[in-house]
Design an enzyme around this catalytic site. Structure first.
Site, PDB file in Angstrom:
ATOM      1  CB  SER A 164     152.461  50.333  41.458  1.00  0.00           C
ATOM      2  OG  SER A 164     151.585  49.374  40.909  1.00  0.00           O
ATOM      3  CE1 TYR A 177     150.049  54.236  38.221  1.00  0.00           C
ATOM      4  CE2 TYR A 177     150.397  51.866  38.146  1.00  0.00           C
ATOM      5  CZ  TYR A 177     150.114  53.012  38.863  1.00  0.00           C
ATOM      6  OH  TYR A 177     149.909  52.931  40.232  1.00  0.00           O
TER       7      TYR A 177
HETATM    8  P1  NAD Z   1     144.239  59.008  43.944  1.00  0.00           P
HETATM    9  O1  NAD Z   1     143.851  59.379  42.574  1.00  0.00           O
HETATM   10  O2  NAD Z   1     143.214  58.975  45.003  1.00  0.00           O
HETATM   11  O3  NAD Z   1     145.415  59.941  44.463  1.00  0.00           O
HETATM   12  C1  NAD Z   1     146.417  60.449  43.632  1.00  0.00           C
HETATM   13  C2  NAD Z   1     146.835  61.784  44.178  1.00  0.00           C
HETATM   14  O4  NAD Z   1     147.887  62.337  43.378  1.00  0.00           O
HETATM   15  C3  NAD Z   1     145.683  62.775  44.141  1.00  0.00           C
HETATM   16  O5  NAD Z   1     145.686  63.521  45.340  1.00  0.00           O
HETATM   17  C4  NAD Z   1     146.052  63.666  42.974  1.00  0.00           C
HETATM   18  O6  NAD Z   1     145.519  64.956  43.060  1.00  0.00           O
HETATM   19  C5  NAD Z   1     147.564  63.688  43.124  1.00  0.00           C
HETATM   20  N1  NAD Z   1     148.238  64.194  41.933  1.00  0.00           N
HETATM   21  C6  NAD Z   1     148.063  63.813  40.642  1.00  0.00           C
HETATM   22  N2  NAD Z   1     148.856  64.558  39.839  1.00  0.00           N
HETATM   23  C7  NAD Z   1     149.542  65.403  40.651  1.00  0.00           C
HETATM   24  C8  NAD Z   1     150.518  66.391  40.431  1.00  0.00           C
HETATM   25  N3  NAD Z   1     150.949  66.692  39.189  1.00  0.00           N
HETATM   26  N4  NAD Z   1     151.030  67.052  41.490  1.00  0.00           N
HETATM   27  C9  NAD Z   1     150.600  66.783  42.748  1.00  0.00           C
HETATM   28  N5  NAD Z   1     149.671  65.864  43.019  1.00  0.00           N
HETATM   29  C10 NAD Z   1     149.158  65.178  41.977  1.00  0.00           C
HETATM   30  O7  NAD Z   1     144.949  57.601  43.810  1.00  0.00           O
HETATM   31  P2  NAD Z   1     145.738  56.706  44.875  1.00  0.00           P
HETATM   32  O8  NAD Z   1     145.345  55.316  44.613  1.00  0.00           O
HETATM   33  O9  NAD Z   1     145.610  57.254  46.237  1.00  0.00           O
HETATM   34  O10 NAD Z   1     147.237  56.869  44.350  1.00  0.00           O
HETATM   35  C11 NAD Z   1     148.303  57.309  45.177  1.00  0.00           C
HETATM   36  C12 NAD Z   1     149.587  56.640  44.728  1.00  0.00           C
HETATM   37  O11 NAD Z   1     149.479  55.226  44.957  1.00  0.00           O
HETATM   38  C13 NAD Z   1     149.914  56.801  43.235  1.00  0.00           C
HETATM   39  O12 NAD Z   1     151.305  57.005  43.083  1.00  0.00           O
HETATM   40  C14 NAD Z   1     149.512  55.469  42.649  1.00  0.00           C
HETATM   41  O13 NAD Z   1     150.224  55.165  41.480  1.00  0.00           O
HETATM   42  C15 NAD Z   1     149.870  54.549  43.796  1.00  0.00           C
HETATM   43  N6  NAD Z   1     149.204  53.249  43.735  1.00  0.00           N
HETATM   44  C16 NAD Z   1     147.861  53.126  43.923  1.00  0.00           C
HETATM   45  C17 NAD Z   1     147.274  51.852  43.851  1.00  0.00           C
HETATM   46  C18 NAD Z   1     145.804  51.630  44.063  1.00  0.00           C
HETATM   47  O14 NAD Z   1     145.347  50.480  43.902  1.00  0.00           O
HETATM   48  N7  NAD Z   1     145.027  52.606  44.428  1.00  0.00           N
HETATM   49  C19 NAD Z   1     148.064  50.731  43.578  1.00  0.00           C
HETATM   50  C20 NAD Z   1     149.420  50.913  43.374  1.00  0.00           C
HETATM   51  C21 NAD Z   1     149.977  52.158  43.467  1.00  0.00           C
END
Ligand code: NAD
Length: 279
Positions: A164, A177
């Site tokens: 991130s 986080y």
């Molecule tokens: P999201 O909530 O749509 O997806 C997160 C996924 O992780 C979901 O499928 C959830 O079920 C899964 N998950 C959570 N706990 C879990 C576990 N214990 N075991 C297996 N799976 C698990 O959110 P996203 O935005 O798609 O996030 C995906 C990644 O991207 C994350 O690591 C998040 O920190 C990172 N990220 C997202 C953003 C953003 O703006 N959306 C920005 C920076 C980083």
């Protein structure tokens, strides 16, 4: 032609990952879902890991299979060692090996620091950081066992850690986080250093603000959206495909010399936008 400026086109490279076996954690939603589908479109067989919501995971599998590759869903909590071991060993049994790991699963449990419970702290660290360590460790064991197969890839294996912008931008009210992603940065670099001699490429992608369920409150209302856009020099909120496209290219041999780095896919969020007019 893609006429929606909010939505990037998918990488038009169906053969880029042909014959490779990819595992994407947290692939039933958001960035993981888009990445799993993009890897399948690029020719990889893809394991769709999910923690809950099997119908969503099965829908991703169906879409991946429509690209003529193998795919199946596997439920596993990435913070649980035995479940991760089973996730990777089942993949090796069913698909023969693993070439690409996208350690994407992550979550937020936000609270002001003085109100944050130990449970909230530990939950985020165990999924976002320990989960990536466990998945990477199991994938690396298989990369080392198998070595380089030149017809498949120049590398023995590729790991993409989903980090991130908060691996370098402090984030008040989100200390668990931000700390987990700071840890992911060092996990990425240390693994890359340790295993580069064995031709294993470990890199990270640091998304900025991407429109997914994890940050709904940041883009759902017009006020929130306006405030968010102030932080993004490129003046659009990211789409999961922005990350998926980067992941496909990073996993491919086009990036064979990219080792131990983080690609920021953030519309310029890490350019200290406040300094565009101040400072
Ligand atoms: P999201 O909530 O749509 O997806 C997160 C996924 O992780 C979901 O499928 C959830 O079920 C899964 N998950 C959570 N706990 C879990 C576990 N214990 N075991 C297996 N799976 C698990 O959110 P996203 O935005 O798609 O996030 C995906 C990644 O991207 C994350 O690591 C998040 O920190 C990172 N990220 C997202 C953003 C953003 O703006 N959306 C920005 C920076 C980083």
């Amino acid at each position: 032609m893609n006429t929606n400026p909010e939505r990037p086109p998918p990488v038009p490279v169906p053969e880029l990952l042909k014959g490779q076996k990819a595992l994407v954690t947290g692939a039933n939603s958001g960035i993981g879902k888009a990445t799993a589908i993009a890897l399948g479109r690029a020719g990889a067989d893809v394991v769709v890991n999910y923690a809950s919501d099997r119908p969503a995971a099965e829908a991703v599998v169906t879409e991946i299979r429509s690209h003529g590759v193998h795919s199946y869903a596997h439920q596993a909590d990435v913070s649980q060692e035995d479940q991760v071991t089973d996730l990777v060993s089942t993949m090796v049994d069913r698909l023969g090996t693993i070439d690409v790991l996208v350690a994407n699963a992550g979550l937020q449990r936000d609270a002001p620091t003085v109100e944050m419970t130990l449970e909230q702290w530990e939950k985020v660290i165990s999924v976002n950081l320990t989960g990536q360590f466990l998945c990477a460790r199991e994938a690396i064991k298989e990369f080392l066992r198998r070595g380089v197969v030149p017809e498949v890839s120049r590398a023995a294996g590729k790991i993409i850690c989903m980090s991130s912008v908060h691996q370098i931008i402090p984030w008040a009210g989100h200390v668990n986080y931000a700390s987990s992603k700071g840890g992911v940065a060092m996990l990425t670099q240390t693994l890359a250093q340790e295993f580069a001699p064995q031709k294993i490429r470990v890199n990270a992608i640091a998304p900025g603000a991407i429109k997914t369920p994890i940050n709904r409150s940041a883009w759902q209302t017009p006020e929130a959206r306006t405030a968010l856009l102030e932080l993004i020099p490129y003046r659009r909120i990211g789409d999961p495909l922005d990350i998926a496209n980067a992941a496909v290219v990073l996993a491919s041999d086009l990036c064979d010399y990219v080792v131990g780095t983080t690609i920021y896919v953030d519309g310029g969020m890490t350019l200290f936008p406040g300094f565009a007019t101040g400072g």
